[in-house]
Motif scaffolding. Structure first.
Motif, PDB file in Angstrom:
ATOM      1  N   VAL A 183       8.614  -9.929  -2.209  1.00 37.88           N
ATOM      2  CA  VAL A 183       8.316  -8.251  -1.313  1.00 37.88           C
ATOM      3  C   VAL A 183       7.356  -7.934  -1.772  1.00 37.88           C
ATOM      4  CG1 VAL A 183      10.596  -8.590  -0.378  1.00 37.88           C
ATOM      5  CG2 VAL A 183       9.714  -7.425  -2.458  1.00 37.88           C
ATOM      6  N   ALA A 184       6.436  -7.209  -0.856  1.00 37.82           N
ATOM      7  CA  ALA A 184       5.159  -6.348  -1.667  1.00 37.82           C
ATOM      8  C   ALA A 184       5.569  -4.905  -1.353  1.00 37.82           C
ATOM      9  CB  ALA A 184       4.308  -6.317  -1.196  1.00 37.82           C
ATOM     10  N   VAL A 186       4.171  -0.338  -1.622  1.00 37.49           N
ATOM     11  CA  VAL A 186       3.414   0.794  -2.000  1.00 37.49           C
ATOM     12  C   VAL A 186       4.689   2.142  -1.960  1.00 37.49           C
ATOM     13  CG1 VAL A 186       1.970   2.208  -0.868  1.00 37.49           C
ATOM     14  CG2 VAL A 186       2.882  -0.431   0.114  1.00 37.49           C
ATOM     15  N   MET A 236      -1.982   0.733  -0.556  1.00 40.49           N
ATOM     16  CA  MET A 236      -1.668  -1.183   1.106  1.00 40.49           C
ATOM     17  C   MET A 236      -2.347  -1.779   0.582  1.00 40.49           C
ATOM     18  SD  MET A 236       0.125   0.592   3.392  1.00 40.49           S
ATOM     19  CE  MET A 236      -0.346  -0.541   4.391  1.00 40.49           C
ATOM     20  N   ALA A 259      -0.894  -4.630  -1.602  1.00 41.20           N
ATOM     21  CA  ALA A 259       0.245  -5.233  -0.878  1.00 41.20           C
ATOM     22  C   ALA A 259       0.591  -6.117   0.295  1.00 41.20           C
ATOM     23  CB  ALA A 259       1.441  -4.047  -0.031  1.00 41.20           C
ATOM     24  N   ILE A 260      -0.798  -5.913   0.631  1.00 48.29           N
ATOM     25  CA  ILE A 260      -0.806  -6.831   1.918  1.00 48.29           C
ATOM     26  C   ILE A 260      -1.810  -8.174   0.986  1.00 48.29           C
ATOM     27  CG2 ILE A 260      -2.734  -6.970   3.711  1.00 48.29           C
ATOM     28  CD1 ILE A 260      -3.060  -4.081   4.450  1.00 48.29           C
ATOM     29  N   GLN A 285       0.146 -11.268   0.830  1.00 47.35           N
ATOM     30  CA  GLN A 285       1.256 -11.451   2.310  1.00 47.35           C
ATOM     31  C   GLN A 285       2.856 -11.738   2.051  1.00 47.35           C
ATOM     32  OE1 GLN A 285      -1.497 -14.958   3.062  1.00 47.35           O
ATOM     33  NE2 GLN A 285      -3.145 -14.004   3.726  1.00 47.35           N
ATOM     34  N   PHE A 310       7.212  -5.547   3.921  1.00 45.75           N
ATOM     35  CA  PHE A 310       6.739  -5.085   2.866  1.00 45.75           C
ATOM     36  C   PHE A 310       7.466  -3.812   2.826  1.00 45.75           C
ATOM     37  CE2 PHE A 310       2.649  -5.710   3.157  1.00 45.75           C
ATOM     38  CZ  PHE A 310       1.960  -6.079   3.912  1.00 45.75           C
ATOM     39  N   MET A 358       7.714   0.250   2.309  1.00 43.06           N
ATOM     40  CA  MET A 358       6.853   1.607   1.151  1.00 43.06           C
ATOM     41  C   MET A 358       7.892   3.127   1.604  1.00 43.06           C
ATOM     42  SD  MET A 358       4.227   0.614   4.312  1.00 43.06           S
ATOM     43  CE  MET A 358       3.540  -0.729   4.923  1.00 43.06           C
ATOM     44  N   GLN A 384       0.753  -2.294  11.057  1.00 46.90           N
ATOM     45  CA  GLN A 384       2.228  -3.056  10.999  1.00 46.90           C
ATOM     46  C   GLN A 384       2.613  -4.060  12.308  1.00 46.90           C
ATOM     47  OE1 GLN A 384       4.846  -2.846  12.349  1.00 46.90           O
ATOM     48  NE2 GLN A 384       5.978  -4.420  11.333  1.00 46.90           N
ATOM     49  N   THR A 408       8.677  -4.857   8.351  1.00 41.42           N
ATOM     50  CA  THR A 408       8.679  -3.438   6.829  1.00 41.42           C
ATOM     51  C   THR A 408       9.566  -2.992   7.464  1.00 41.42           C
ATOM     52  OG1 THR A 408       6.172  -3.711   7.635  1.00 41.42           O
ATOM     53  CG2 THR A 408       7.244  -1.536   7.137  1.00 41.42           C
ATOM     54  N   TYR A 426      10.642   1.138   5.888  1.00 44.42           N
ATOM     55  CA  TYR A 426       9.461   2.055   5.421  1.00 44.42           C
ATOM     56  C   TYR A 426      10.940   4.016   5.100  1.00 44.42           C
ATOM     57  CZ  TYR A 426       5.973   6.075   6.429  1.00 44.42           C
ATOM     58  OH  TYR A 426       5.522   6.793   6.145  1.00 44.42           O
TER      59      TYR A 426
END
Lengths: 286, 365, 315
Positions: free
Chosen positions: B79-80, B82, B146, B149-150, B153, B157, B159, B182, B189, B191
């Motif tokens: 996972v990434a 922000v 961002m 994070a992108i 891959q 995501f 946030m 997105q 994602t 958020y």
């Protein structure tokens, strides 16, 4: 923030008041520095000049400097003492950093529950006078064959400076925003990567200040050096004391030796002044 | 890309007895943009961090795809994230910041630079690649975060209020860009925000939390039209819904001097549960001002240009009550004027426990 | 990662899960502890092992000159040492010397910091000059002051006194403790100055502005805003200064050689052991007494420090 002109006006200082205070500060600084200045001055005198009533004007000579740096067989010499000191102090400072950086991490980032206790333990070791431990240390060193070696002082200086280093580095690490560490974790770093790639570059000034303080304290250390390394592996402080003799006049020679002895630390301190101030304030307080 | 599942996930901070996140059960579909929204202390950030692995999951479990990741380290979860403060490495350039995760994955230099460039292109950062974060504006820093994070891959995501630190105008603009990004990337994602406008405009679905408990998860439209309880009703929609305590007489509910007829299912529910402690909810947009209706006095007028909201005072159940009413932009009143309030609908009725009583159509459908 | 079926219902997966969580938490705890261990172990070995040896020695009757023992004598060394008048003298000297040096250094350091806390021409150089005494080796400082400042024959201070028609004063001989305190203050005032300066520079200007708007006087601002704000810094200075100043040795060694009136506890203990007394049993006993006293002082001082720690709470 040091007071700027606007702040001074806030404080109600007039421009002349500031000027007067500036002059006073200069005088005080000069007075404070005077003993050092006098010592350096004396090193350029002949023994005759130095061992009489203090005088400001004389004919300078480099004679005593020569005397103090020459090599005499069987006597601790300038270059040996300096070599020993540099070796011991640099290695011990590096060792301190290697031990203290991970320890500071463990006490600041994801601290163990007993982080306060651990920190207190480290600091408490500084409350124990080293004099109280000299006896067993001396006996132990003798048994282990470590008397008159570099190693014994390296080990002891490391132990001496470790609490200070851990304390200061911990404060610096604490300043790094938590989210930065978390971002580094999510980006795939482990402990080593987080320290190397993220923390150290950010707290580099603090590490430098800590290293400098460790350098100063280790370089100036006299007691352990004279007790454990009286013959070989002696350091600069011991060498200075050998220039004190009961026979004959020695003031100028001692002054020259003293000046040489304090030179590395003073120069380092002068250059890294700002870092050290920042380091002392960040590391100690906050 | 993957589905995310919280199964009775709970987090109790050591030393406290109330859970910060209380048995959260939530499924995020693959490719979905799910918003976690709630006031501060609602547990939304905690829930997000539990998914990231930065916060422990004391009870229950968390799944990404078909993996139980509850006990997995953050870096192994794919996972990434922000962060709200962006958490950019201050000593690295933009290019190094974005490329950092790839470096950890031991991606060879050429390939790394290619991917960094690609991410920079998508985010319009190419000319800033050699700058350090402190030389960038807030909006640019946000984009670097961002990018970082992108470039990984990841499957998901995360946030955490990424727009909170931007000024209002930039926030609105970036909102759209983020939603667009997105949609293009199609990555699942999650958020977090405290701003319900952000939640409504960006999310495919929105999950509302209060004190660690999920109140409702639904599409924005559904949340607006059919809030599950008082909390959701008062939270969603701006300006907020008017909520007033009231009583039932016959099949209608009292509103000032008027009676509003109830949907039969609602009326029955009220009768069953006893008529005490019920609340009436009606949005400012569901009311209008004019010459007929409940007499009211104008207190504050908020002219927005496109429409006007008027705070009025009226007598309701023997007490002076204030409500907000929407009026057209060309409707002019001033403080102290007398007017009348009419109910256009829809109205919602909330029972003693705070939950909304369902209409006939909802009960059947 | 192995795929699991959703854990619901039957107790076995739940127990497995609990075990997995426990294992995870256990490993996490060790992951947190590990970086601390090298430093901790190193410190424990180097500082505590000698202490343990000291306990053993203190229970022995063991002299080197004249050679005797080691024979076990129990607590004889302690009872004898505890009431030794010279020991008690050294305790008094220790307390006096440390207190005087710390407080005076703090006072002088604060005044210096206040002077330095403004922009003026040559400020950097003034500061450079002022911190130099702190960098000087203690041995050098002691020798320098003894021979070149205090000396009655060729000391600068006495030369100045002479021009005013005052007789030369043998400072070190007549006022041994205060001579040493003077050198200590000279060396440590800059240290205090740096700490206080950091505190002064941390003053937010908006508070000063607000005070001005509220029509506070210069003195009022100082006593009611600045001084309270400096308190934690002063406390830190006192604690750090005391830690180092309690253990003063070098100055005593080179200035007075431990004459009466200038022997503090560390020097006294040293004298008892390899500094001339060669009574290892006694010296060890004194060391233990000193250590116990240090622990008591440390606990007290650390309570002060812990209030400083309140400001830095990690999560």
């Amino acid at each position: 923030m040091t007071l700027s002109a606007a702040d001074r006006k806030l404080r109600g200082e007039s421009r002349w008041g500031t000027f007067a205070l500036g002059v006073i500060t200069w005088l005080v600084a000069a007075l404070f520095f005077f003993p050092v200045f006098w010592m350096v001055l004396n090193s350029f005198k002949t023994e005759l000049d130095a061992n009489t009533r203090p005088k400001l004007f004389f004919e300078p000579t480099l004679d005593r400097w020569q005397a103090v740096t020459e090599s005499i067989q069987g006597v601790l010499t300038f270059d040996t003492a300096f070599f020993n000191s540099f070796l011991i102090v640099i290695i011990s400072t590096l060792l301190v950093l290697v031990l203290a950086i991970p320890a500071a991490y463990a006490l600041s980032i994801y601290p163990i529950k007993a982080w306060r206790d651990a920190l207190f333990f480290f600091i408490s070791t500084k409350f124990l006078p080293v004099v109280a431990a000299i006896l067993p240390l001396w006996i132990l060193a003798k048994e282990l064959g470590l008397l008159n070696t570099h190693l014994v002082l390296i080990i002891l200086y490391t132990a001496m400076n470790l609490p200070l280093a851990v304390w200061m580095l911990r404060s610096f690490f604490g300043e790094v925003p938590r989210e930065l560490i978390e971002a580094a974790q999510m980006d795939g770093t482990g402990l080593y990567g987080q320290i190397k790639d993220v923390m150290l570059p950010i707290v580099a000034p603090g590490v430098a200040a800590t290293a400098l303080l460790c350098f100063i304290f280790a370089w100036n250390e006299f007691f352990l050096a004279v007790q454990l390394n009286p013959v070989e592996g002696s350091t600069v402080p011991v060498w200075v004391s050998t220039n004190v003799t009961t026979r004959g006049n020695f003031m100028a020679k001692l002054s020259a030796a003293s000046t040489l002895a304090v030179l590395p630390v003073v120069i380092a301190g002068w250059i890294a002044q700002k870092r050290m101030i920042r380091g002392l304030s960040m590391g100690a307080i906050k | 890309m993957a589905e995310v599942k919280y199964l009775e996930a709970t987090r109790i901070y050591p030393g406290t007895d109330k859970p910060a996140v209380d048995r959260l059960s939530l499924t995020v579909e693959d490719g979905e943009f799910l918003v976690l929204v709630g006031p501060s202390g609602s547990g939304k950030s905690t829930a997000l961090r539990m998914l990231a692995g930065l916060e422990a999951c004391d009870e229950g479990s968390i799944w990404i795809g078909d993996r139980d990741v509850t006990l997995v380290q953050p870096k192994d979860r794919d996972v990434a994230m922000v962060f709200q403060s962006y958490a950019l490495y201050p000593h690295m350039t933009v290019a190094q910041n974005i490329g950092f995760p790839l470096k950890q994955q031991k991606v060879p230099r050429a390939e790394r630079e290619k991917q960094v460039l690609e991410a920079a292109r998508i985010l319009d950062l190419v000319e800033y690649l050699d700058r350090k974060p402190k030389q960038l504006s807030g909006g640019q820093r946000q984009r670097v975060a961002m990018g970082r994070a992108i470039v990984r891959q990841p499957q998901v995501f995360l946030m955490d209020e990424p727009l909170s630190n931007l000024d209002a105008k930039l926030r609105v603009q970036t909102r759209a860009e983020l939603a667009d990004l997105q949609a293009r990337l199609g990555v699942t994602t999650v958020y977090v925000t405290h701003d319900q406008v952000e939640a409504m405009t960006m999310g495919h679905r929105v999950a509302i939390l209060d004190y660690g408990v999920m109140q409702q998860v639904a599409t924005p439209g559904e949340l607006y039209r059919h809030p599950a309880n008082l909390f959701v009703a008062g939270f969603i929609g701006s300006p907020a819904m008017n909520l007033i305590a009231t009583t039932v007489e016959g099949g209608s509910v009292v509103f000032g001097t008027e009676h509003v007829e109830l949907d039969p299912a609602v009326a029955r529910a009220v009768a069953d549960g006893g008529a005490a402690d019920i609340k009436l909810g009606v949005r400012p947009q569901g009311l209008s001002l004019g010459t007929t209706g409940v007499p009211a006095k104008v207190v504050v007028v908020e002219e927005l240009g496109s429409e006007t909201f008027v705070f009025v005072e009226l007598e309701h159940l023997g007490r002076t009550t204030r409500i907000r009413v929407r009026a057209d932009a060309d409707y002019h009143v001033s403080r102290g004027d007398q007017t009348h309030v009419r109910v256009l609908g829809p109205v919602h009725v909330f029972g003693a426990d705070g939950s909304r009583l369902r209409n006939a159509s909802e009960v059947e459908g | 990662m192995t795929a699991h079926t959703e854990p619901m219902g039957s107790p076995d997966p739940a127990a497995e899960r609990a075990a997995a969580i426990a294992e995870f938490q256990r490993r996490d705890k060790w992951r947190r502890r590990l970086p601390l261990l090298p430093a901790l172990l190193f410190t424990i070995v180097v500082t505590q092992v000698p202490f343990i040896f000291n306990i053993w020695y203190s229970l022995q009757d063991w002299k080197i000159v004249p050679p005797r023992g080691p024979d076990f004598t129990g607590v004889a060394n302690f009872t004898e040492g505890y009431s030794n008048p010279f020991f008690l003298d050294s305790v008094v000297i220790s307390i006096g010397m440390t207190t005087a040096a710390v407080l005076l250094a703090l006072l002088v350091g604060t005044m210096l910091a206040l002077l330095l806390d403004r922009q003026f021409f040559g400020r950097g150089i003034a500061r450079t000059l002022l911190i130099t005494p702190f960098l000087i080796m203690p041995v050098v400082a002691g020798l320098l002051w003894k021979n070149q400042m205090f000396s009655s024959t060729f000391g600068v201070l006495n030369a100045v006194l002479e021009t005013f028609g005052i007789d030369a004063i043998p400072f070190v001989e007549r006022y041994p403790m205060w001579s040493i305190v003077t050198v200590l203050v000279w060396q440590w005032a800059p240290f205090m100055m740096l700490i206080i300066l950091a505190g002064l520079q941390g003053q937010p200007s908006d508070i000063l502005e607000a005070a001005r708007v509220d029509r506070a006087s210069g003195r009022g601002i100082f006593t009611q805003i600045t001084l309270p704000m400096l308190r934690p810094y002063m406390e830190l200075g006192i604690v750090l200064g005391a830690i180092y100043l309690l253990q003063v040795f070098d100055h005593i060694e080179v200035m007075t050689g431990g004459g009466p009136g200038s022997t503090n506890v560390p020097y006294f203990v040293y004298q008892r052991s390899i500094g001339g007394g060669w009574d290892f049993g006694q010296a060890a006993a004194y060391s233990i007494i000193v250590v116990i006293a240090s622990i008591i002082i440390a606990t007290f001082a650390l309570r002060v420090l812990s209030s400083l720690f309140q400001r830095q709470e990690p999560v």
